[in-house]
Design an enzyme around this catalytic site. Structure first.
Site, PDB file in Angstrom:
ATOM      1  CG  ASP A  12       6.728  -2.582   2.775  1.00  0.00           C
ATOM      2  OD1 ASP A  12       7.282  -1.469   2.717  1.00  0.00           O
ATOM      3  OD2 ASP A  12       7.347  -3.649   2.973  1.00  0.00           O
ATOM      4  CG  ASP A 131      17.791  -0.007  -1.395  1.00  0.00           C
ATOM      5  OD1 ASP A 131      17.424   0.891  -0.615  1.00  0.00           O
ATOM      6  OD2 ASP A 131      16.992  -0.681  -2.075  1.00  0.00           O
TER       7      ASP A 131
END
Lengths: 257, 213
Positions: A12, A131
């Site tokens: 990230d 997702d």
């Protein structure tokens, strides 16, 4: 059959810095993305994925600089995702040295964007990130739906149908994250991974929930994934990518050692 | 001493330019200027996306004739990558059939989509990831690269050359044996991405930079 299953560490990044604790032995400043990418490259990672969580538009320039730095030093495929909304976003990242671009929310809000992007840049660099969460009750036939905004917003879209549709629109690869497993360290959602991998012709990357090296093995053997993505098991120095590969090879999985 | 990476609007040229800069001392320029390409000591022809677009963009950039001349002269080291390898063949079956540069006799075919591996799992198309390369003939660009080394691939179509002597490397996927390295004289071309193939890919590019055919 000698195509290797891929192992992909995921990072990230916020304004060009790696966030969410990375703890390699020997790295003082754990947030340096170039250093971290170099380390994963030395460990024989097959690709690296960066998820850009930079909130501000201005901060995105530093992400481009980061990609450019890494692309000048680490010569394996680099995927960048997070906040991709326009073909200009894609062009800027490709010019900086990214090889694949992962499209998530915009694919849901504007599916034609996936078509446009794959026509313009080629399917080989367009990854659609899905997702999904299980929505069937125990005892019911299994069913998964697409969620956005980190799993908070439901869309009502069936994950298997959605994956097929995204491939029809030109996605060259599917990055499938199980939102109910992400961060739990309980392993991939193998039924969902299997259902989607069987439903599409393109490679599927399994993501979400890895807690052990056996989870990676199961993702390939039971989930039918072509690649496995993990973050925390690599970041905290628990396992190196090399360890993961040796473990998978010992279980009869073809990997690049 | 310049390496020209031909920019005809197809694909990501920055990765290959960065990798060439990394392995050698020569200046690397991404260009569509015919004079710069003619004046370069080495030329790289990359290519990504659909082959019909690659061929028509090469023509639109008015570079097709120049590339044909470079290939025919055969004295300047020339490296084709990915669709840049496929374009050297006679024709491709992609996009309903596309006539290519016809430097090497042979065609470009699609992988079968119904293949499975030994465990019965479906083999995905595109063929994406790290696969082994068998070096079928010796070549200066293979120097120092172990037999069976893995390189990074992303493609749905592959080269099938007609002449054995033009094939320098093969890769197996399902029941196909793809001719993933082809060449003749000063021309070498690969289906995989050396610029994304870690140490093995960089070694191949370093060999190219030093190659004097």
């Amino acid at each position: 059959m000698t195509l290797a299953k891929r192992i992909i560490p995921c990072l990230d990044v916020d304004r060009g810095r790696v966030v969410k604790g990375i703890n390699f032995v020997g790295i003082r400043d754990a947030g340096d993305p170039v250093e971290i990418a170099r380390r994963y490259n030395e460990q024989n990672a097959d690709e690296i994925t960066f998820l850009d969580i930079t909130a501000s538009h201005e901060g995105r320039g530093t992400t481009l600089e980061m990609v450019s730095h890494i692309a000048g030093e680490v010569f394996i495929p680099l995927t960048v995702g997070g906040g991709i909304r326009t073909c200009d976003d894609i062009r800027a990242l490709l010019n900086a040295g990214a090889d694949k671009i992962s499209i998530n929310t915009t694919a849901v809000t504007n599916p034609d964007f996936v078509y446009e992007a794959s026509q313009r840049f080629g399917s080989q660099c367009i990854v659609v990130a899905i997702d999904a969460k299980q929505v069937s009750a125990p005892g019911e036939p299994l069913k998964w739906e697409i969620f956005t905004h980190g799993g908070r917003n439901t869309t009502g879209l069936d994950a298997v149908e959605w994956a097929r549709r995204m491939v029809d629109y030109g996605a060259g690869e599917i990055l499938l994250t199980s939102m109910d497993r992400d961060g739990t360290r309980q392993g991939f959602n193998l039924e969902m991974t299997r259902a989607i991998s069987d439903a599409v012709t393109v490679p599927v990357i399994a993501s979400g929930g890895v807690g052990s090296l056996d989870d990676l093995v199961a993702g390939v053997k039971e989930g039918g994934a072509d690649a496995v993505l993990a973050a925390s098991i690599f970041h905290f120095g628990e396992h190196t990518v090399e360890d993961a590969k040796r473990h998978m090879a010992a279980q009869g999985i073809e990997v690049r050692l | 001493m310049t390496i020209a990476v031909i920019d005809y609007g197809m694909g990501n040229l920055h990765s290959v330019a960065k990798a060439l800069e990394h392995v050698g001392e020569e200046r690397v320029t991404i260009t569509r200027d015919p004079r710069a390409i003619k004046g370069a000591t080495r030329v790289v022809l990359p290519g990504q996306g659909a082959i019909r677009d690659c061929m028509s963009e090469l023509e639109r950039a008015e570079l097709k004739g120049l590339v044909n001349t470079l290939l025919a002269d055969g004295d300047k080291p020339f490296l084709g990558i990915c669709v840049g390898q496929q374009m050297l063949m006679t024709r491709s079956e992609e996009n309903g059939g596309v006539r290519c540069l016809n430097y090497l006799p042979g065609s470009v075919k699609h992988f079968a989509t119904d293949m499975t591996d030994a465990d019965g799992q479906r083999l995905k198309v595109p063929h994406m990831g790290w696969n082994r390369v068998d070096q079928t003939h010796m070549h200066p660009l293979w120097e120092g690269i172990p037999a069976g080394e893995r390189f990074y691939f992303v493609h749905s179509y592959f080269v099938a050359a007609e002449q054995h002597a033009d094939v320098f490397g093969t890769t197996t996927y399902g029941h196909h044996t793809a001719h993933i390295a082809t060449g003749r004289d000063a021309v070498f071309a690969v289906q995989f991405h050396p610029e994304k193939s870690a140490a093995a890919g960089l070694k191949l590019l370093a060999n190219f930079v030093e190659w004097s055919p």
